[in-house]
Write an enzyme that holds these catalytic residues in place. Structure first.
Site, PDB file in Angstrom:
ATOM      1  N   SER A  43       0.828  -1.207   0.000  1.00 24.38           N
ATOM      2  CA  SER A  43       0.000   0.000   0.000  1.00 24.38           C
ATOM      3  C   SER A  43       0.862   1.255   0.000  1.00 24.38           C
ATOM      4  O   SER A  43       0.513   2.252  -0.632  1.00 24.38           O
ATOM      5  CB  SER A  43      -0.963   0.008   1.191  1.00 24.38           C
ATOM      6  N   GLU A  44       2.021   1.229   0.702  1.00 25.43           N
ATOM      7  CA  GLU A  44       2.992   2.320   0.604  1.00 25.43           C
ATOM      8  C   GLU A  44       4.406   1.792   0.733  1.00 25.43           C
ATOM      9  O   GLU A  44       4.670   0.838   1.475  1.00 25.43           O
ATOM     10  CB  GLU A  44       2.789   3.386   1.697  1.00 25.43           C
ATOM     11  N   THR A  45       5.291   2.436  -0.005  1.00 31.19           N
ATOM     12  CA  THR A  45       6.736   2.253   0.170  1.00 31.19           C
ATOM     13  C   THR A  45       7.313   3.626   0.499  1.00 31.19           C
ATOM     14  O   THR A  45       7.048   4.601  -0.205  1.00 31.19           O
ATOM     15  CB  THR A  45       7.396   1.680  -1.096  1.00 31.19           C
TER      16      THR A  45
END
Length: 264
Positions: A43-45
């Site tokens: 979902s996020e890096t």
């Protein structure tokens, strides 16, 4: 270049919300960071640029850069503490696009100081009930274009089955936090987070930044300033929060799952 995958808001592998963390001396080109985030498919890096004791932070979903993210901030702080780049008892600041985030350790929990966003009550649209598959009793919109939707019970929240094709194009904001009072006395409230699928996410497993609006919302409802909450996604996750004026302390734990080396 070394990357880490960390499960945030949990102490167990494969629970909480997974985030990628990449520590760099200077940010690569935006295109490269976006491609890495797409490859990680989380979902996020987060990318942490360490320069002269300043820690700049940027976040990418698989499809776009976002200005603020709670679980990827927690994951990044966890890696800095675990690798010894930051001493265990040191406080430091992440400089994100939307805010400066003060970080510290409180007991075994990482504490992150996030901004609060104002909210205002808006009418409940029948269409939104149909899209989410539940009966909403109240809706609030935040100044950063998120919605908080209140339902009457945790069981009602568990039943939610959104039609994500109808949440596209930001008609109801970029994120919908659907929340209810918890049936479990260990928690004050429970939440599920649904997103505009154009962001590359549909249901976010555990969303720290949502508490920038959830905490002021529940403060209005209860007059409390401290909360323990659970996000009841499939992976689940736990948070402690405290309202402090125009900021909210968001506390969580994290678990490193893997280390990845990026090759040329």
């Amino acid at each position: 270049m070394k990357l880490y995958q960390v499960d945030s808001f949990t102490t167990e592998r494969f629970k909480g919300n997974p985030a990628g963390v990449c520590i760099v001396d200077s940010f690569p080109k935006t295109e490269i960071m976006q491609n890495i985030a797409l490859e990680m498919n989380l979902s996020e890096t987060a990318f942490v640029e360490c320069k002269d004791a300043i820690f700049n932070l940027r976040y990418f979903t698989p499809t776009m850069e976002v200005p603020l993210c709670g679980h990827a901030t927690l994951a990044s702080a966890h890696i800095l503490y675990k690798t010894g780049m930051i001493g265990k008892h040191e406080e430091f600041i992440f400089k994100a696009r939307e805010a400066d985030l003060k970080i510290s350790i409180y007991d075994s929990w990482i504490k992150m100081n996030f901004p609060v966003y104002s909210i205002c009550n808006i009418p409940v649209h029948k269409e939104l009930n149909e899209i989410l598959g539940i009966n909403i009793s109240e809706v609030y919109r935040s100044e950063n274009n998120w919605l908080v939707a209140l339902v009457n019970s945790e069981k009602e929240l568990e039943k939610a089955a959104p039609d994500f094709s109808k949440l596209r194009h930001g008609k109801y904001g970029i994120l919908i936090a659907v929340t209810a009072k918890s049936d479990n006395t260990d928690y004050d409230f429970v939440t599920r987070i649904f997103c505009d699928p154009e962001s590359g996410i549909t249901e976010d497993p555990v969303t720290g930044a949502a508490n920038c609006i959830l905490v002021p919302f529940w403060h209005l409802k209860t007059n409390l300033t401290k909360f323990k909450s659970k996000q009841i996604s499939k992976r689940t996750g736990e948070l402690k929060t405290e309202l402090k004026g125009n900021t909210v302390n968001i506390m969580g734990q994290a678990k490193t799952v893997m280390t990845i080396t990026l090759h040329d």
